[in-house]
Design a protein around this motif. Structure first.
Motif, PDB file in Angstrom:
ATOM      1  N   LEU A 169      34.800  28.144  30.424  1.00 30.43           N
ATOM      2  CA  LEU A 169      34.716  27.583  31.775  1.00 30.43           C
ATOM      3  C   LEU A 169      35.855  28.099  32.645  1.00 30.43           C
ATOM      4  O   LEU A 169      35.668  28.364  33.829  1.00 30.43           O
ATOM      5  N   ILE A 170      37.034  28.237  32.049  1.00 31.36           N
ATOM      6  CA  ILE A 170      38.173  28.769  32.806  1.00 31.36           C
ATOM      7  C   ILE A 170      37.899  30.210  33.213  1.00 31.36           C
ATOM      8  O   ILE A 170      38.142  30.608  34.361  1.00 31.36           O
ATOM      9  N   THR A 171      37.391  31.002  32.290  1.00 28.01           N
ATOM     10  CA  THR A 171      37.063  32.401  32.585  1.00 28.01           C
ATOM     11  C   THR A 171      36.053  32.495  33.718  1.00 28.01           C
ATOM     12  O   THR A 171      36.193  33.314  34.637  1.00 28.01           O
TER      13      THR A 171
ATOM     14  N   GLN B   6      36.873  36.670  51.189  1.00 30.73           N
ATOM     15  CA  GLN B   6      37.762  36.203  52.250  1.00 30.73           C
ATOM     16  C   GLN B   6      38.462  37.369  52.942  1.00 30.73           C
ATOM     17  O   GLN B   6      38.696  37.346  54.146  1.00 30.73           O
ATOM     18  N   PHE B   7      38.787  38.389  52.162  1.00 26.45           N
ATOM     19  CA  PHE B   7      39.489  39.541  52.717  1.00 26.45           C
ATOM     20  C   PHE B   7      38.556  40.694  53.050  1.00 26.45           C
ATOM     21  O   PHE B   7      38.972  41.823  53.268  1.00 26.45           O
ATOM     22  N   GLY B   8      37.250  40.396  53.076  1.00 27.91           N
ATOM     23  CA  GLY B   8      36.288  41.374  53.562  1.00 27.91           C
ATOM     24  C   GLY B   8      36.016  42.519  52.616  1.00 27.91           C
ATOM     25  O   GLY B   8      35.616  43.595  53.047  1.00 27.91           O
ATOM     26  N   GLY B   9      36.154  42.304  51.309  1.00 27.16           N
ATOM     27  CA  GLY B   9      35.940  43.400  50.367  1.00 27.16           C
ATOM     28  C   GLY B   9      34.610  43.365  49.666  1.00 27.16           C
ATOM     29  O   GLY B   9      34.355  44.166  48.780  1.00 27.16           O
ATOM     30  N   GLY B  10      33.725  42.435  50.059  1.00 30.14           N
ATOM     31  CA  GLY B  10      32.476  42.267  49.339  1.00 30.14           C
ATOM     32  C   GLY B  10      31.598  43.503  49.311  1.00 30.14           C
ATOM     33  O   GLY B  10      31.002  43.833  48.304  1.00 30.14           O
ATOM     34  N   ALA B  11      31.532  44.223  50.427  1.00 27.45           N
ATOM     35  CA  ALA B  11      30.604  45.355  50.523  1.00 27.45           C
ATOM     36  C   ALA B  11      30.954  46.483  49.569  1.00 27.45           C
ATOM     37  O   ALA B  11      30.083  47.182  49.072  1.00 27.45           O
ATOM     38  N   ASN B  12      32.240  46.678  49.309  1.00 29.84           N
ATOM     39  CA  ASN B  12      32.654  47.797  48.444  1.00 29.84           C
ATOM     40  C   ASN B  12      33.190  47.325  47.096  1.00 29.84           C
ATOM     41  O   ASN B  12      33.918  48.046  46.424  1.00 29.84           O
ATOM     42  N   ALA B  13      32.817  46.107  46.714  1.00 36.87           N
ATOM     43  CA  ALA B  13      33.375  45.523  45.494  1.00 36.87           C
ATOM     44  C   ALA B  13      33.080  46.362  44.256  1.00 36.87           C
ATOM     45  O   ALA B  13      33.891  46.428  43.332  1.00 36.87           O
ATOM     46  N   GLN B  14      31.880  47.037  44.268  1.00 41.93           N
ATOM     47  CA  GLN B  14      31.502  47.795  43.079  1.00 41.93           C
ATOM     48  C   GLN B  14      32.421  48.993  42.849  1.00 41.93           C
ATOM     49  O   GLN B  14      32.455  49.545  41.758  1.00 41.93           O
ATOM     50  N   ASN B  15      33.141  49.406  43.885  1.00 41.63           N
ATOM     51  CA  ASN B  15      34.022  50.562  43.749  1.00 41.63           C
ATOM     52  C   ASN B  15      35.463  50.181  43.432  1.00 41.63           C
ATOM     53  O   ASN B  15      36.340  51.032  43.353  1.00 41.63           O
ATOM     54  N   LEU B  16      35.717  48.882  43.279  1.00 41.19           N
ATOM     55  CA  LEU B  16      37.083  48.414  43.079  1.00 41.19           C
ATOM     56  C   LEU B  16      37.290  47.923  41.655  1.00 41.19           C
ATOM     57  O   LEU B  16      36.385  47.362  41.029  1.00 41.19           O
ATOM     58  N   ASP B  17      38.501  48.122  41.151  1.00 43.76           N
ATOM     59  CA  ASP B  17      38.892  47.542  39.870  1.00 43.76           C
ATOM     60  C   ASP B  17      39.492  46.175  40.176  1.00 43.76           C
ATOM     61  O   ASP B  17      40.693  46.029  40.383  1.00 43.76           O
ATOM     62  N   LEU B  18      38.609  45.168  40.226  1.00 45.64           N
ATOM     63  CA  LEU B  18      39.036  43.857  40.718  1.00 45.64           C
ATOM     64  C   LEU B  18      40.100  43.217  39.833  1.00 45.64           C
ATOM     65  O   LEU B  18      40.994  42.538  40.328  1.00 45.64           O
ATOM     66  N   LYS B  19      40.012  43.449  38.521  1.00 45.11           N
ATOM     67  CA  LYS B  19      40.977  42.789  37.629  1.00 45.11           C
ATOM     68  C   LYS B  19      42.362  43.382  37.757  1.00 45.11           C
ATOM     69  O   LYS B  19      43.351  42.747  37.417  1.00 45.11           O
ATOM     70  N   SER B  20      42.447  44.609  38.254  1.00 44.44           N
ATOM     71  CA  SER B  20      43.765  45.199  38.513  1.00 44.44           C
ATOM     72  C   SER B  20      44.309  44.724  39.856  1.00 44.44           C
ATOM     73  O   SER B  20      45.479  44.375  39.983  1.00 44.44           O
ATOM     74  N   LEU B  21      43.418  44.703  40.872  1.00 44.40           N
ATOM     75  CA  LEU B  21      43.838  44.273  42.197  1.00 44.40           C
ATOM     76  C   LEU B  21      44.074  42.764  42.246  1.00 44.40           C
ATOM     77  O   LEU B  21      45.015  42.295  42.896  1.00 44.40           O
ATOM     78  N   LEU B  22      43.204  42.012  41.574  1.00 39.55           N
ATOM     79  CA  LEU B  22      43.284  40.547  41.573  1.00 39.55           C
ATOM     80  C   LEU B  22      43.247  40.070  40.127  1.00 39.55           C
ATOM     81  O   LEU B  22      42.222  39.598  39.635  1.00 39.55           O
ATOM     82  N   PRO B  23      44.366  40.174  39.402  1.00 39.90           N
ATOM     83  CA  PRO B  23      44.378  39.844  37.971  1.00 39.90           C
ATOM     84  C   PRO B  23      44.132  38.358  37.712  1.00 39.90           C
ATOM     85  O   PRO B  23      44.330  37.511  38.590  1.00 39.90           O
ATOM     86  N   ASP B  24      43.708  38.075  36.495  1.00 42.17           N
ATOM     87  CA  ASP B  24      43.405  36.692  36.098  1.00 42.17           C
ATOM     88  C   ASP B  24      44.566  35.748  36.374  1.00 42.17           C
ATOM     89  O   ASP B  24      44.364  34.592  36.757  1.00 42.17           O
ATOM     90  N   GLU B  25      45.788  36.247  36.176  1.00 39.98           N
ATOM     91  CA  GLU B  25      46.969  35.389  36.316  1.00 39.98           C
ATOM     92  C   GLU B  25      47.080  34.782  37.710  1.00 39.98           C
ATOM     93  O   GLU B  25      47.647  33.702  37.888  1.00 39.98           O
ATOM     94  N   MET B  26      46.537  35.484  38.713  1.00 45.86           N
ATOM     95  CA  MET B  26      46.596  34.979  40.087  1.00 45.86           C
ATOM     96  C   MET B  26      45.833  33.665  40.237  1.00 45.86           C
ATOM     97  O   MET B  26      46.164  32.829  41.083  1.00 45.86           O
ATOM     98  N   PHE B  27      44.803  33.484  39.417  1.00 45.13           N
ATOM     99  CA  PHE B  27      43.898  32.350  39.600  1.00 45.13           C
ATOM    100  C   PHE B  27      43.911  31.361  38.437  1.00 45.13           C
ATOM    101  O   PHE B  27      43.241  30.333  38.509  1.00 45.13           O
ATOM    102  N   ALA B  28      44.660  31.670  37.383  1.00 44.04           N
ATOM    103  CA  ALA B  28      44.578  30.872  36.156  1.00 44.04           C
ATOM    104  C   ALA B  28      44.924  29.400  36.389  1.00 44.04           C
ATOM    105  O   ALA B  28      44.192  28.497  35.959  1.00 44.04           O
TER     106      ALA B  28
END
Length: 448
Positions: A306-308, A321-343
């Motif tokens: 559930l946490i994951t 929120q930061f307008g990245g939805g359209a190009n999300a498939q081209n981004l390494d989200l876990k590097s840009l927004l790592p789990d630790e930011m939201f844990a």
């Protein structure tokens, strides 16, 4: 169907399920017989293809399809039989799939923890209340005027509160540094948007004047290489402008939807909006206190799955929120927004979801349809065509579900307040609407 279950660790369970071979094989045979009636193969008339040939051509695919459906169905039958409630998706590993033999698979998953609801009588809640005064309205009108202010060029030295248009170049030991230059930059003096001393150094400057500012970056500056650095800025002032506030006239009132009634109607609308904001802020403060009390009174073991899942939800929300939805498939989200930011936030939301879900169940709380309607109408009241907005909500199940969840949370808060020790305290508009130092979300994902 044979089922055995064991606890591997904490909330994790290991379920072993055996399915009689006949249950799978008979379904495979049935589907192949149905296919034989419609399949077309070279050399055979439609409906005349021998079952043996159909099995040779399609047997493996049909069996794979049946196995998937049977395993999925029997997993949920097994957890119901064992009276366990999986949290998140299971990891399923087939251990025996050979034709003619009993099928066996192992499912590993976490279960929801048991939550014993605490005694709410020990909760101490402070409930703030206030009224919107004429002074509060005056202050809000001034804020709105400030937001609509214009900048008018003046032929005098710059003063605190003025806007200057400047070019600047920053150097350190004679060398320009990254981010230290700007052209035609509009700067409001007193805004504290530049490092200490920069804006103060331009007070008294005239349009066309050049100034040199010897400054030092703060020790806590965000750029590591500039912390505490001594620098020099060469600044050219192109323009000095003073803020001009709009008059309280019909043109100004029309910007806020008031076309008739003048200043009196405008102030009435401002007051109504402020009272709505005041009511929502007061409710939010109480709700946050209740949720903090719930967290403090319950220790809950949290399912990792559930946490994951919640971390992924928060990450996607941040991206949108930061307008990245359209190009999300081209981004390494876990590097840009790592789990630790939201844990931490994810753990909080999951814990509250589990606790609140148990309160709902224990108190047998169901969503109050009248309160849902009232909340939808309140939302709609801020639009020009309220009835259209109400109809839109009731024809959009996703939007309506969001309102129902919010109402259910409010009902939970009311239920707890009825048992808690509540102290009513008179306050001011400014104090009530002031955000807490750390604005937390009151509720996580519903556990139900």
């Amino acid at each position: 169907m044979q089922v055995s279950i064991e606890t591997t660790s904490g909330l994790e369970r290991r379920l072993t399920v055996g399915i009689p071979a006949e249950q799978v094989d008979s379904e495979v045979k049935k589907r192949l017989q149905q296919a034989a009636k419609t399949v077309r193969l070279n050399g055979f008339r439609k409906g005349k293809v021998p079952l043996k040939v159909v099995k040779q051509r399609f047997g493996a695919g049909v069996r794979q399809e049946v196995l998937g459906e049977v395993i999925n169905r029997t997993f949920y039958e097994a957890v119901q039989k064992e009276a366990v409630k999986p949290a998140g998706q299971p990891s399923i590993e087939p251990t025996q799939l050979d034709e003619g033999k009993d099928v066996e698979f192992v499912a590993t998953f976490e279960v929801y923890p048991e939550v014993a609801v605490s005694d709410f009588a020990a909760f101490e809640i402070t409930r703030l209340s206030a009224t919107v005064t004429d002074t509060d309205i005056d202050n809000m009108v001034e804020v709105l005027r400030q937001q609509s202010a214009t900048w008018e060029t003046v032929e005098r030295a710059a003063q605190d509160g003025d806007q200057v248009t400047i070019d600047f170049t920053g150097t350190r030991d004679g060398e320009a540094f990254e981010g230290g230059t700007g052209e035609n930059h509009d700067l409001e003096l007193g805004s504290k948007s530049m490092i200490p001393g920069f804006e103060e150094g331009l007070i008294g400057a005239l349009a066309g004047e050049e100034k040199t500012l010897a400054l030092t970056f703060p020790e806590d500056y965000h750029a590591e290489d500039l912390k505490g650095a001594a620098v020099e800025f060469k600044v050219t002032v192109h323009r000095v402008a003073a803020k001009e506030l709009p008059p309280l006239d019909d043109e100004f009132f029309a910007k806020y939807g008031v076309k008739e009634g003048g200043e009196e109607k405008f102030r009435e609308d401002v007051k109504a909006n402020m009272e709505r904001e005041l009511n929502n802020a007061a409710k939010s403060k109480v709700k946050n206190q209740v949720m903090e009390a719930l967290l403090g009174a319950h220790e809950v073991e949290l399912p990792k799955s559930l946490i994951t899942s919640e971390i992924e939800t928060l990450r996607n929300q941040a991206l949108q929120q930061f307008g990245g939805g359209a190009n999300a498939q081209n981004l390494d989200l876990k590097s840009l927004l790592p789990d630790e930011m939201f844990a931490e936030q994810a753990e909080r939301r999951v814990a509250l979801g589990l606790i609140v879900g148990e309160v709902v169940k224990a108190a047998e709380i169901s969503v109050d349809a009248e309160r849902v309607r009232a909340m939808v109408e309140e939302i709609a009241s801020t639009y020009q065509e309220p009835e259209e907005v109400v109809n839109y909500y009731y024809n959009n199940q996703e939007l309506l579900s969001g309102v129902e969840s919010a109402v259910l949370e409010d009902q939970v808060v009311d239920h707890i307040l009825a048992a808690a020790k509540v102290t009513d305290e008179q306050s001011t508009y400014e104090e009530v609407i002031k955000q807490e130092p750390k604005d937390r979300e009151s509720q996580g994902k519903d556990a139900e």
